[in-house]
Design a protein around this motif. Structure first.
Motif, PDB file in Angstrom:
ATOM      1  N   PRO A  27       0.825  -1.214   0.000  1.00  0.00           N
ATOM      2  CA  PRO A  27       0.000   0.000   0.000  1.00  0.00           C
ATOM      3  C   PRO A  27       0.855   1.259   0.000  1.00  0.00           C
ATOM      4  O   PRO A  27       2.043   1.232   0.327  1.00  0.00           O
ATOM      5  CB  PRO A  27      -0.805  -0.123   1.291  1.00  0.00           C
ATOM      6  N   ARG A  28       0.247   2.361  -0.365  1.00  0.00           N
ATOM      7  CA  ARG A  28       0.923   3.649  -0.348  1.00  0.00           C
ATOM      8  C   ARG A  28       1.030   4.167   1.085  1.00  0.00           C
ATOM      9  O   ARG A  28       0.151   3.911   1.912  1.00  0.00           O
ATOM     10  CB  ARG A  28       0.159   4.659  -1.200  1.00  0.00           C
ATOM     11  N   LEU A  29       2.090   4.883   1.358  1.00  0.00           N
ATOM     12  CA  LEU A  29       2.247   5.530   2.656  1.00  0.00           C
ATOM     13  C   LEU A  29       1.144   6.564   2.825  1.00  0.00           C
ATOM     14  O   LEU A  29       0.982   7.452   1.976  1.00  0.00           O
ATOM     15  CB  LEU A  29       3.618   6.209   2.735  1.00  0.00           C
ATOM     16  N   PRO A  30       0.367   6.499   3.884  1.00  0.00           N
ATOM     17  CA  PRO A  30      -0.739   7.451   4.039  1.00  0.00           C
ATOM     18  C   PRO A  30      -0.258   8.835   4.455  1.00  0.00           C
ATOM     19  O   PRO A  30       0.818   8.983   5.050  1.00  0.00           O
ATOM     20  CB  PRO A  30      -1.589   6.813   5.137  1.00  0.00           C
ATOM     21  N   ARG A  87       8.304  -0.282   6.422  1.00  0.00           N
ATOM     22  CA  ARG A  87       8.576  -1.230   5.348  1.00  0.00           C
ATOM     23  C   ARG A  87       7.322  -1.833   4.744  1.00  0.00           C
ATOM     24  O   ARG A  87       7.375  -2.429   3.663  1.00  0.00           O
ATOM     25  CB  ARG A  87       9.481  -2.357   5.864  1.00  0.00           C
ATOM     26  N   SER A  88       6.178  -1.718   5.416  1.00  0.00           N
ATOM     27  CA  SER A  88       4.951  -2.298   4.862  1.00  0.00           C
ATOM     28  C   SER A  88       4.385  -1.460   3.721  1.00  0.00           C
ATOM     29  O   SER A  88       3.457  -1.900   3.028  1.00  0.00           O
ATOM     30  CB  SER A  88       3.898  -2.451   5.964  1.00  0.00           C
ATOM     31  N   PHE A  89       4.960  -0.271   3.505  1.00  0.00           N
ATOM     32  CA  PHE A  89       4.451   0.628   2.464  1.00  0.00           C
ATOM     33  C   PHE A  89       5.401   0.664   1.269  1.00  0.00           C
ATOM     34  O   PHE A  89       6.606   0.450   1.400  1.00  0.00           O
ATOM     35  CB  PHE A  89       4.261   2.035   3.025  1.00  0.00           C
ATOM     36  N   ASP A  90       4.841   0.975   0.120  1.00  0.00           N
ATOM     37  CA  ASP A  90       5.626   1.085  -1.101  1.00  0.00           C
ATOM     38  C   ASP A  90       6.695   2.162  -0.927  1.00  0.00           C
ATOM     39  O   ASP A  90       6.387   3.316  -0.624  1.00  0.00           O
ATOM     40  CB  ASP A  90       4.693   1.441  -2.263  1.00  0.00           C
ATOM     41  N   ARG A  91       7.951   1.756  -1.091  1.00  0.00           N
ATOM     42  CA  ARG A  91       9.105   2.639  -0.924  1.00  0.00           C
ATOM     43  C   ARG A  91       9.171   3.253   0.472  1.00  0.00           C
ATOM     44  O   ARG A  91       9.711   4.344   0.655  1.00  0.00           O
ATOM     45  CB  ARG A  91       9.117   3.740  -1.974  1.00  0.00           C
TER      46      ARG A  91
END
Length: 656
Positions: free
Chosen positions: A7-10, A482-486
């Motif tokens: 997922p994307r970083l919120p 690390r759970s987010f894209d980049r």
């Protein structure tokens, strides 16, 4: 099987971040009241008012801009636009100590003890053999990762490791005036992408590790043969008194100075352009140090070494950190560097900008988890425990390698001398050492106290710092997103109202052990909650950074509102304690990174079942810091906390 996506970083909600920020400054306000008499309630109410003004004023505009930027960002609003530049590439300080991380590895027991105890001042046979073996292991890791034999992209961990290691190999930091850049990795079809860069005696060589295939590297024995050829060539040059300018030392200098010198260096010859491209494009750098460093004498030593003593381990750590005492035989811009001393001590260091230290630590652990496999080398290859590596008749043909000779002039020679002087001064001020606390570890913390291990260690650091300084400090702990894209990192603000209460309770002999344990438990729970928020993209500091960077000074927005101009806003981010936990560190003797402030500490720790290792760096020039004293206080804090737990835990829990 379908590839997973992350997922994307919120972008956190503005009100949520402001509430968490207001809570994070409460311990500062409590301490100000205790020391200066300034009313906590009045000071807190003032900050609440400023937060409300910010929320409904300029903050609302900034949040809207950040939302727009997020929608326009291909991967990650933070990493795509801000983080790498702000955290790393904008920095003008020299990379050694200030930016680069370092890891010292355990010795290889297959190397004879006599070879590990002696470090003659030249390249040794066992040094070359271990270097060849570890190079093989690193290349093997890279290949197995690409083939998805390791960490497949069907798992989120696999996605993170593969994406992160792409920023570790075939890449380097490049100096530029005001802001550095990161080199663009070459395509696999580019021959320079197959090179392992080798450095010894400040001389550079490129070994083609993939002469026959882009997918399968040279076997260990062939890598060893290539390294022997390189060593013999370097020795022949020294025997002929050929000049070799130590150009690598320029990478240890102030970034603007290095940028200017690189520009001049590249202007001298197209050869220099080609060499710099080879350096940047090479898979990684292997440094063979023609010495073994001794911290007690601060020089190379050929005397017998007492292996695994504190001085020997710290000597190893110092050399991995910075190339002995003067920054020689390094290219600090390279993202990943393996280093072997003449007595076969091995370690790694690298540049923080492309990727965070956890990623190369995974690769480095893979490189050393298996000892040298003697069957990987021809039986008729003999290694001598004394003398230099020499030519051998082993049936292996000479392999493709190239000597990289810079074209230099008097200006570059002069700059190399001056850069070494500045590097020597920088390194002499770095008070870097590792503490091995072996009285208990994670096994006891987990099984007896049932408290979060990381939070427990953080409370020990809070207590130790206070006992030295008699004051608290804003504390930075790294959390991985690390759970987010980049995703990269977020800040855990370890100094909390609860940690402050715990420390003050520990300092008060009239407080009962049960109360102290309760205070510890509350502090641990508060820290664990902050860790969870930071790791899930709900931290404070990255969001506030993004908002501040979207201010438009030309519209005089930087003068709007008091929240961002409050001295406490800045003080709450003065990380005199900059900390980071790594892994259990089973294969690492020590680790480190530099303090963020001249009167602060940089602390990396590894929590194992029965051993907790603390790598501490501070500055000798600061009267407020002492690495040795902090080591003592950390050890005492851990002892005192264990005692409090044993005495203050509920009876049922203490007998679990």
């Amino acid at each position: 099987m379908k590839k997973l996506t992350r997922p994307r970083l919120p972008v956190p909600g503005l009100r949520s971040t402001l509430d968490k920020y207001l809570k994070s400054i409460q311990p500062f306000l409590l301490e100000d009241e205790a020391k200066t008499g300034v009313s906590y309630d009045a000071a807190h109410d003032q900050r609440v008012k400023w937060a409300q003004e910010f929320e409904h004023g300029i903050g609302k505009t900034l949040q809207s801009r950040l939302d727009d930027l997020n929608r326009a960002s291909p991967h990650n609003w933070l990493e795509d636009n801000f983080w790498t530049n702000c955290a790393w590439l904008d920095g003008r300080s020299p990379l050694p100590v200030n930016s680069n991380w370092w890891l010292a590895l355990f010795n290889d027991d297959t190397v004879p003890l006599d070879a590990r105890q002696h470090g003659p001042n030249w390249i040794t046979p066992w040094q070359v053999r271990r270097a060849a073996w570890m190079t093989h292991r690193v290349l093997e890791f890279k290949e197995r990762l690409l083939s998805q034999e390791l960490h497949p992209n069907t798992t989120r961990t696999g996605l993170w490791v593969r994406d992160s290691t792409s920023n570790m190999f075939n890449i380097a930091r490049v100096p530029r005036t005001n802001r550095d850049t990161i080199s663009t990795p070459p395509p696999p079809s580019n021959p320079t992408s197959r090179n392992v860069l080798v450095m010894l005696h400040n001389q550079l060589y490129a070994i083609n590790a993939y002469p026959n295939s882009e997918d399968v590297h040279l076997p260990p024995a062939h890598l060893e043969r290539a390294l022997i050829d390189v060593v013999n060539d370097a020795q022949a040059r020294l025997d002929r008194d050929e000049e070799t300018a130590p150009v690598g030392i320029l990478t240890a200098d102030n970034r603007d100075v290095w940028a200017k010198n690189l520009e001049h260096l590249l202007s001298l010859s197209s050869t220099n352009h080609r060499i710099h491209d080879i350096i940047n494009n090479s898979i990684f750098l292997l440094c063979l140090d023609p010495f073994t460093h001794d911290a007690s004498s601060n020089q190379a030593t050929s005397s017998p070494i007492s292996v695994d003593t504190p001085n020997e381990i710290n000597s190893h750590l110092h050399n991995i950190r910075s190339g002995g005492i003067n920054g020689q035989n390094r290219w600090f811009d390279k993202a990943f560097t393996l280093i072997l001393e003449s007595n076969t001590r091995a370690g790694a260091q690298g540049e923080h900008a492309p990727c965070d230290a956890l990623v190369p630590s995974i690769v480095t652990e893979y490189a050393c988890v298996e000892s040298i496999d003697s069957s990987a080398f021809p039986e008729d290859i003999q290694t001598s425990l004394e003398g230099r590596v020499g030519p051998r008749s082993d049936g292996l043909a000479s392999l493709p390698w190239e000597r990289l000779d810079w074209v230099v002039d008097d200006h570059i020679r002069k700059e190399c001398i001056e850069a070494e002087m500045r590097a020597t001064e920088l390194l002499a001020d770095s008070d870097d050492a590792v503490l091995w606390f072996d009285e208990y570890g994670t096994q006891w913390i987990q099984s007896v106290t049932r408290l979060s291990i990381d939070a427990y260690v953080q409370m020990a650091l809070q207590l130790a710092f206070y006992r030295i300084r008699g004051e608290f400090s804003a504390t930075y702990e790294t959390a991985l997103t690390r759970s987010f894209d980049r995703g990269r990192t977020e800040t855990i603000r370890s100094y909390t109202t609860e940690s402050r209460a715990f420390v003050l309770g520990m300092q008060d002999p009239s407080v009962a052990a049960t109360t102290k344990f309760n205070l510890l438990s509350q502090a641990v729970r508060a820290h664990t909650s902050l860790t969870r928020l930071a790791a899930t993209g709900k931290g404070i500091d990255r969001h506030l950074l993004g908002l501040r960077l979207l201010l438009r000074s030309e519209e005089l927005e930087d003068t709007s509102g008091m929240l961002l101009k409050d001295e406490l806003f800045a003080r709450s981010q003065e990380w005199k304690l900059c900390t980071s936990g790594l892994s259990a560190g089973s294969y690492f003797r020590g680790t480190g990174f530099g303090a963020m402030y001249p009167d602060g500490y940089g602390i990396n720790y590894m929590s194992g079942p029965d051993l907790i290792k603390f790598g501490v760096e501070s500055k000798k020039s600061s009267p407020a810091t002492s690495t040795a004293e902090l080591h003592q206080e950390i050890a005492q804090a851990l002892r005192d906390m264990q005692s409090v737990c044993l005495q203050g835990m509920p009876a049922a829990q203490s007998h679990m």
